[in-house]
Motif scaffolding. Structure first.
Motif, PDB file in Angstrom:
ATOM      1  N   THR A   1      34.655 153.531  67.123  1.00 22.16           N
ATOM      2  CA  THR A   1      33.862 152.960  68.197  1.00 22.16           C
ATOM      3  C   THR A   1      33.217 154.063  69.029  1.00 22.16           C
ATOM      4  OG1 THR A   1      35.356 151.073  68.288  1.00 22.16           O
ATOM      5  CG2 THR A   1      33.948 151.437  70.195  1.00 22.16           C
ATOM      6  N   CYS A   2      31.915 153.966  69.193  1.00 20.29           N
ATOM      7  CA  CYS A   2      31.142 154.914  69.998  1.00 20.29           C
ATOM      8  C   CYS A   2      30.401 154.097  71.045  1.00 20.29           C
ATOM      9  CB  CYS A   2      30.155 155.689  69.129  1.00 20.29           C
ATOM     10  SG  CYS A   2      30.928 156.551  67.754  1.00 20.29           S
ATOM     11  N   VAL A   3      30.885 154.145  72.282  1.00 21.14           N
ATOM     12  CA  VAL A   3      30.311 153.335  73.352  1.00 21.14           C
ATOM     13  C   VAL A   3      29.679 154.250  74.397  1.00 21.14           C
ATOM     14  CG1 VAL A   3      30.811 151.626  75.152  1.00 21.14           C
ATOM     15  CG2 VAL A   3      31.988 151.498  72.963  1.00 21.14           C
ATOM     16  N   GLY A   4      28.573 153.820  74.950  1.00 23.69           N
ATOM     17  CA  GLY A   4      27.928 154.565  76.024  1.00 23.69           C
ATOM     18  C   GLY A   4      27.284 155.839  75.534  1.00 23.69           C
ATOM     19  N   ALA A   5      27.653 156.961  76.160  1.00 18.00           N
ATOM     20  CA  ALA A   5      27.047 158.254  75.850  1.00 18.00           C
ATOM     21  C   ALA A   5      27.163 158.600  74.367  1.00 18.00           C
ATOM     22  CB  ALA A   5      27.684 159.352  76.698  1.00 18.00           C
ATOM     23  N   ALA A   6      28.284 158.277  73.753  1.00 19.97           N
ATOM     24  CA  ALA A   6      28.472 158.588  72.329  1.00 19.97           C
ATOM     25  C   ALA A   6      27.466 157.829  71.465  1.00 19.97           C
ATOM     26  CB  ALA A   6      29.897 158.248  71.899  1.00 19.97           C
ATOM     27  N   ALA A   7      27.112 156.612  71.860  1.00 17.89           N
ATOM     28  CA  ALA A   7      26.115 155.847  71.115  1.00 17.89           C
ATOM     29  C   ALA A   7      24.717 156.430  71.321  1.00 17.89           C
ATOM     30  CB  ALA A   7      26.148 154.373  71.533  1.00 17.89           C
ATOM     31  N   TYR A   8      24.434 156.880  72.533  1.00 19.90           N
ATOM     32  CA  TYR A   8      23.147 157.535  72.792  1.00 19.90           C
ATOM     33  C   TYR A   8      22.993 158.785  71.926  1.00 19.90           C
ATOM     34  CZ  TYR A   8      21.844 154.826  76.952  1.00 19.90           C
ATOM     35  OH  TYR A   8      21.466 153.837  77.805  1.00 19.90           O
ATOM     36  N   MET A   9      24.079 159.526  71.744  1.00 19.85           N
ATOM     37  CA  MET A   9      24.025 160.758  70.948  1.00 19.85           C
ATOM     38  C   MET A   9      23.571 160.474  69.521  1.00 19.85           C
ATOM     39  SD  MET A   9      27.294 162.925  72.178  1.00 19.85           S
ATOM     40  CE  MET A   9      27.903 162.580  73.792  1.00 19.85           C
ATOM     41  N   ALA A  10      23.978 159.345  68.977  1.00 20.92           N
ATOM     42  CA  ALA A  10      23.568 158.993  67.616  1.00 20.92           C
ATOM     43  C   ALA A  10      22.052 158.907  67.525  1.00 20.92           C
ATOM     44  CB  ALA A  10      24.206 157.673  67.198  1.00 20.92           C
ATOM     45  N   GLU A  11      21.425 158.347  68.540  1.00 22.95           N
ATOM     46  CA  GLU A  11      19.967 158.188  68.540  1.00 22.95           C
ATOM     47  C   GLU A  11      19.246 159.533  68.627  1.00 22.95           C
ATOM     48  OE1 GLU A  11      16.617 156.003  67.973  1.00 22.95           O
ATOM     49  OE2 GLU A  11      18.669 155.299  67.857  1.00 22.95           O
ATOM     50  N   LEU A  12      19.910 160.543  69.160  1.00 22.45           N
ATOM     51  CA  LEU A  12      19.316 161.882  69.261  1.00 22.45           C
ATOM     52  C   LEU A  12      19.481 162.695  67.979  1.00 22.45           C
ATOM     53  CD1 LEU A  12      20.480 162.813  72.874  1.00 22.45           C
ATOM     54  CD2 LEU A  12      18.156 162.253  72.138  1.00 22.45           C
ATOM     55  N   CYS A  13      20.182 162.131  67.012  1.00 24.22           N
ATOM     56  CA  CYS A  13      20.416 162.836  65.759  1.00 24.22           C
ATOM     57  C   CYS A  13      19.440 162.381  64.680  1.00 24.22           C
ATOM     58  CB  CYS A  13      21.861 162.630  65.303  1.00 24.22           C
ATOM     59  SG  CYS A  13      23.037 163.443  66.403  1.00 24.22           S
ATOM     60  N   ASP A  14      19.280 163.218  63.648  1.00 28.45           N
ATOM     61  CA  ASP A  14      18.326 162.925  62.583  1.00 28.45           C
ATOM     62  C   ASP A  14      18.850 161.927  61.566  1.00 28.45           C
ATOM     63  OD1 ASP A  14      16.286 164.830  63.449  1.00 28.45           O
ATOM     64  OD2 ASP A  14      17.805 166.320  62.969  1.00 28.45           O
ATOM     65  N   MET A  15      20.140 161.956  61.308  1.00 29.16           N
ATOM     66  CA  MET A  15      20.755 161.053  60.335  1.00 29.16           C
ATOM     67  C   MET A  15      22.064 160.535  60.915  1.00 29.16           C
ATOM     68  SD  MET A  15      19.272 160.973  57.237  1.00 29.16           S
ATOM     69  CE  MET A  15      17.901 161.808  56.497  1.00 29.16           C
ATOM     70  N   VAL A  16      22.303 159.234  60.764  1.00 27.99           N
ATOM     71  CA  VAL A  16      23.532 158.616  61.257  1.00 27.99           C
ATOM     72  C   VAL A  16      24.299 158.039  60.068  1.00 27.99           C
ATOM     73  CG1 VAL A  16      24.523 156.844  62.758  1.00 27.99           C
ATOM     74  CG2 VAL A  16      22.486 158.109  63.493  1.00 27.99           C
ATOM     75  N   PHE A  17      25.553 158.416  59.973  1.00 26.27           N
ATOM     76  CA  PHE A  17      26.463 157.937  58.938  1.00 26.27           C
ATOM     77  C   PHE A  17      27.545 157.110  59.638  1.00 26.27           C
ATOM     78  CE2 PHE A  17      24.592 161.897  57.730  1.00 26.27           C
ATOM     79  CZ  PHE A  17      24.381 161.838  56.360  1.00 26.27           C
ATOM     80  N   ALA A  18      27.896 155.952  59.078  1.00 24.18           N
ATOM     81  CA  ALA A  18      28.894 155.094  59.714  1.00 24.18           C
ATOM     82  C   ALA A  18      29.692 154.347  58.657  1.00 24.18           C
ATOM     83  CB  ALA A  18      28.212 154.116  60.665  1.00 24.18           C
ATOM     84  N   VAL A  19      30.887 153.888  59.058  1.00 22.52           N
ATOM     85  CA  VAL A  19      31.790 153.171  58.154  1.00 22.52           C
ATOM     86  C   VAL A  19      31.733 151.678  58.460  1.00 22.52           C
ATOM     87  CG1 VAL A  19      34.171 152.959  57.356  1.00 22.52           C
ATOM     88  CG2 VAL A  19      33.303 155.195  58.083  1.00 22.52           C
ATOM     89  N   LYS A  20      31.421 150.886  57.455  1.00 18.19           N
ATOM     90  CA  LYS A  20      31.354 149.435  57.616  1.00 18.19           C
ATOM     91  C   LYS A  20      32.704 148.889  58.080  1.00 18.19           C
ATOM     92  CE  LYS A  20      27.905 148.815  53.980  1.00 18.19           C
ATOM     93  NZ  LYS A  20      27.641 148.255  52.653  1.00 18.19           N
ATOM     94  N   GLY A  21      32.666 147.976  59.050  1.00 18.88           N
ATOM     95  CA  GLY A  21      33.887 147.346  59.542  1.00 18.88           C
ATOM     96  C   GLY A  21      34.722 148.249  60.435  1.00 18.88           C
ATOM     97  N   GLN A  22      34.298 149.469  60.662  1.00 22.23           N
ATOM     98  CA  GLN A  22      35.078 150.428  61.442  1.00 22.23           C
ATOM     99  C   GLN A  22      34.239 151.074  62.547  1.00 22.23           C
ATOM    100  OE1 GLN A  22      37.478 153.082  59.016  1.00 22.23           O
ATOM    101  NE2 GLN A  22      37.139 154.762  60.439  1.00 22.23           N
TER     102      GLN A  22
END
Length: 194
Positions: free
Chosen positions: A35-56
């Motif tokens: 879980t990435c809430v708040g600032a951590a979620a904003y950081m994803a948008e500042l990155c070139d590629m986002v990798f994530a785990v389904k259901g997690q």
């Protein structure tokens, strides 16, 4: 996210991280293990590629409890910003079934970011009757193609690959979905790819 008890100092620290990410002149890859809430979620948008785990993995600006209190809507982290939802909207480039698969995808992408380039000697002719997938597979080095944003705007294809060892990015319409029409989502995908 910012801890309310730390107040402005916590928000200032998040702002410093945002500035550092923005100022980096290297490719930025974001791996979400949970879980990435708040600032951590904003950081994803500042990155070139986002990798994530389904259901997690979940990328949200706020949590379901605040949403319930603010707008009286009951929801979940996964509905708000899970890897599957993020992939459909173009935020998550590589949704993976497991952490191991996510790391494997990241390593594959990194091979496109580190290697010296070579110059291709030849180009292959295009046959209009061949599917886009077959055409791309026929042009690129065997096993080198790595597609991303598969769930988002499927009438367009975005991928990295190699042609005669040279790293390339390929963006093409996909005639097998909606006759390859480049709709609003596909146009946004093209702009994000560029």
């Amino acid at each position: 996210g910012a801890d309310m008890s730390d107040g402005q100092l916590s928000l200032s620290a998040a702002g410093s991280v945002f500035r550092a990410l923005h100022d980096l002149d290297t490719p930025k890859l974001y791996l979400s293990y949970g879980t990435c809430v708040g600032a951590a979620a904003y950081m994803a948008e500042l990155c070139d590629m986002v990798f994530a785990v389904k259901g997690q993995s979940a990328l949200c600006l706020t949590g379901p409890k605040i949403v319930a209190k603010a707008i009286y809507e009951v929801t979940t982290l996964m509905t708000m910003g899970g890897a599957e939802e993020g992939a459909k909207r173009g935020l998550v480039h590589f949704p993976a079934a497991s952490e191991e698969e996510m790391v494997k995808d990241c390593r594959r992408v990194m091979t496109f970011l580190r290697q010296k380039q070579k110059t291709p000697q030849d180009s292959l002719p295009m046959n209009a009757e061949v599917s886009m997938e077959a055409l791309i597979e026929g042009i690129v080095d065997e096993g080198s193609a790595i597609s991303f944003w598969k769930e988002w705007a499927p009438s367009a294809t975005a991928l990295f690959a190699r042609i005669m060892g040279m790293r390339v990015g390929i963006f093409a319409n996909n005639p097998s979905v909606a006759a390859g029409v480049l709709d609003k989502g596909a146009a946004e995908k093209a702009a994000a790819f560029y």
